[in-house]
Design a protein around this motif. Structure first.
Motif, mmCIF file in Angstrom:
data_model
loop_
_atom_site.group_PDB
_atom_site.id
_atom_site.type_symbol
_atom_site.label_atom_id
_atom_site.label_comp_id
_atom_site.label_asym_id
_atom_site.label_seq_id
_atom_site.Cartn_x
_atom_site.Cartn_y
_atom_site.Cartn_z
ATOM 1 N N GLU A 21 -10.597 36.256 33.945
ATOM 2 C CA GLU A 21 -10.004 37.625 34.424
ATOM 3 C C GLU A 21 -9.481 37.592 35.801
ATOM 4 O OE1 GLU A 21 -11.535 42.226 35.022
ATOM 5 O OE2 GLU A 21 -12.746 40.580 34.028
ATOM 6 N N GLY A 22 -10.575 36.707 36.634
ATOM 7 C CA GLY A 22 -10.129 36.750 37.919
ATOM 8 C C GLY A 22 -8.945 35.998 38.519
ATOM 9 N N VAL A 23 -8.682 34.738 37.459
ATOM 10 C CA VAL A 23 -7.572 33.798 38.032
ATOM 11 C C VAL A 23 -6.146 34.698 37.820
ATOM 12 C CG1 VAL A 23 -8.638 31.810 37.953
ATOM 13 C CG2 VAL A 23 -7.539 32.801 35.824
ATOM 14 N N ARG A 24 -6.220 35.900 37.003
ATOM 15 C CA ARG A 24 -4.958 36.609 36.912
ATOM 16 C C ARG A 24 -4.932 37.608 37.902
ATOM 17 N NH1 ARG A 24 -6.913 35.988 31.404
ATOM 18 N NH2 ARG A 24 -7.702 38.256 31.348
ATOM 19 N N GLY A 25 -5.913 37.600 38.634
ATOM 20 C CA GLY A 25 -5.878 38.713 39.614
ATOM 21 C C GLY A 25 -6.332 38.316 41.238
ATOM 22 N N ASP A 26 -7.406 39.093 41.439
ATOM 23 C CA ASP A 26 -7.800 38.947 42.821
ATOM 24 C C ASP A 26 -8.358 37.416 43.187
ATOM 25 O OD1 ASP A 26 -7.317 41.506 43.404
ATOM 26 O OD2 ASP A 26 -9.244 42.193 43.088
ATOM 27 N N GLN B 273 -12.779 37.664 55.952
ATOM 28 C CA GLN B 273 -11.302 37.425 55.859
ATOM 29 C C GLN B 273 -11.212 37.113 54.433
ATOM 30 O OE1 GLN B 273 -9.165 37.334 58.173
ATOM 31 N NE2 GLN B 273 -10.692 38.022 59.437
ATOM 32 N N GLU B 274 -10.127 37.417 53.939
ATOM 33 C CA GLU B 274 -9.835 37.348 52.333
ATOM 34 C C GLU B 274 -9.766 35.735 51.958
ATOM 35 O OE1 GLU B 274 -6.380 38.097 48.959
ATOM 36 O OE2 GLU B 274 -5.677 37.906 51.286
ATOM 37 N N GLY B 275 -10.680 35.571 51.000
ATOM 38 C CA GLY B 275 -10.889 34.103 50.310
ATOM 39 C C GLY B 275 -11.965 34.122 49.537
ATOM 40 N N LEU B 276 -12.492 32.911 49.082
ATOM 41 C CA LEU B 276 -13.599 32.903 47.739
ATOM 42 C C LEU B 276 -14.729 33.227 48.772
ATOM 43 C CD1 LEU B 276 -12.378 29.929 46.189
ATOM 44 C CD2 LEU B 276 -12.678 32.210 45.281
ATOM 45 N N GLY B 277 -15.082 32.900 50.202
ATOM 46 C CA GLY B 277 -16.267 33.249 50.780
ATOM 47 C C GLY B 277 -16.465 34.721 50.651
ATOM 48 N N LEU B 278 -15.540 35.450 51.142
ATOM 49 C CA LEU B 278 -15.716 36.790 51.073
ATOM 50 C C LEU B 278 -15.805 37.648 49.641
ATOM 51 C CD1 LEU B 278 -15.680 39.584 52.457
ATOM 52 C CD2 LEU B 278 -13.126 39.779 52.209
ATOM 53 N N ALA B 279 -15.343 36.817 48.692
ATOM 54 C CA ALA B 279 -15.368 37.371 47.362
ATOM 55 C C ALA B 279 -16.783 37.175 46.749
ATOM 56 C CB ALA B 279 -14.375 36.530 46.319
ATOM 57 N N GLU C 216 -19.184 37.068 38.226
ATOM 58 C CA GLU C 216 -18.055 36.766 39.243
ATOM 59 C C GLU C 216 -18.378 36.004 40.393
ATOM 60 O OE1 GLU C 216 -15.426 39.450 42.417
ATOM 61 O OE2 GLU C 216 -16.425 40.425 40.459
ATOM 62 N N LEU C 217 -19.629 36.031 40.865
ATOM 63 C CA LEU C 217 -20.099 34.760 41.792
ATOM 64 C C LEU C 217 -19.996 33.513 41.258
ATOM 65 C CD1 LEU C 217 -23.091 35.394 44.003
ATOM 66 C CD2 LEU C 217 -22.583 33.180 42.984
ATOM 67 N N PHE C 218 -20.477 33.359 40.084
ATOM 68 C CA PHE C 218 -20.373 31.896 39.234
ATOM 69 C C PHE C 218 -18.879 31.337 39.485
ATOM 70 C CE2 PHE C 218 -24.929 32.178 39.177
ATOM 71 C CZ PHE C 218 -25.537 31.213 38.718
ATOM 72 N N ALA C 219 -18.057 32.376 38.906
ATOM 73 C CA ALA C 219 -16.643 31.961 38.805
ATOM 74 C C ALA C 219 -16.145 31.646 40.098
ATOM 75 C CB ALA C 219 -15.917 33.320 38.145
#
Length: 251
Positions: A48-53, A201-207, A219-222
């Protein structure tokens, strides 16, 4: 050390075993799904995530890490060659390098925040600082360990210092430089993720930070899987570059 094809079955078997253990523990209910999701839930969040945020966050992290790593790599090779190529400069600079080398990149974040604020420039500065040292020290070590007879040959040929570094020093130091580049890429990914968390800042760290705060474990593990894939892709590209650079040394 490069991974050879003959080791792939063992590596894949170990990965499969870890996935089975993860599946068994998550389905046994020993830990809450808020802390340990199932592999299926993680895969669903990843899809789901790779199709979005998450795809946008992954690209932001990859670009930021690449920029900081390239900046550190160019500076590290240039400064390392200048230091190693100067017998006068080296004794003056070496103590300072040894003093700064153990300093964690995260320790300079307060200084970076004071200089740049919570901005993309701050994250880039910290990535470049952390990634600089492995490449710089690898370059210095590789050039200073050159065979003394090659130095004598360079003198006989009356090569300038720049010509000596370009034709003999850097080729001889290539294995050490590539090893430093591989280590600095790992440092860049770690520090970049931490910087994104701190500077929002936008990125995986913020996610990762937002998913942890909301107890969205899948989502964290993804995000962690995507970070691993970015690191794996970078490592694979550097292995190919290393084989190309050192192709003349085979055998």
């Amino acid at each position: 050390m490069n991974t050879r094809p003959s080791t792939w079955p063992a590596s894949l078997a170990l990965l499969a075993a870890l996935l089975v253990v993860w599946w068994a523990i998550s389905h046994a209910g020993w830990l809450s799904p808020a802390f340990l999701p199932t592999p299926e839930a993680t895969a669903a969040s990843l899809a789901e995530g790779v199709r979005g945020d998450l795809l946008r966050a992954s690209l932001s992290t990859a670009v930021r890490v690449l920029q900081g790593w390239l900046l550190a790599s160019l500076a590290g090779v240039a400064l390392g060659a200048a230091i190693a190529g100067s017998a006068t400069l080296r004794p003056w600079v070496q103590p300072t390098l040894e003093f700064l080398r153990p300093l964690p990149a995260s320790a300079v974040m307060p200084l970076a925040i004071a200089l740049y604020g919570l901005s993309p420039a701050m994250v880039l500065f910290v990535i470049a600082f952390g990634a600089l040292w492995p490449t710089l020290l690898g370059t210095v070590h590789g050039i200073t360990a050159i065979e003394p007879r090659l130095v004598d040959v360079a003198r006989c040929l009356r090569l300038s210092r720049v010509a000596f570094l370009w034709k003999m020093g850097l080729p001889h130091a290539a294995p050490d430089i590539v090893a430093g580049l591989r280590l600095s890429l790992t440092v860049s990914l770690i520090v970049g993720t931490l910087g994104e968390m701190l500077a929002s800042q936008e990125g995986l760290g913020l996610a990762i930070l937002l998913a942890a705060r909301a107890y969205r474990a899948s989502e964290l593990f993804a995000c962690l899987v995507l970070l691993s894939l970015i690191g794996l892709a970078g490592h694979a590209l550097l292995v190919l570059a290393e084989r190309w650079l050192l192709r003349g040394r085979a055998g």
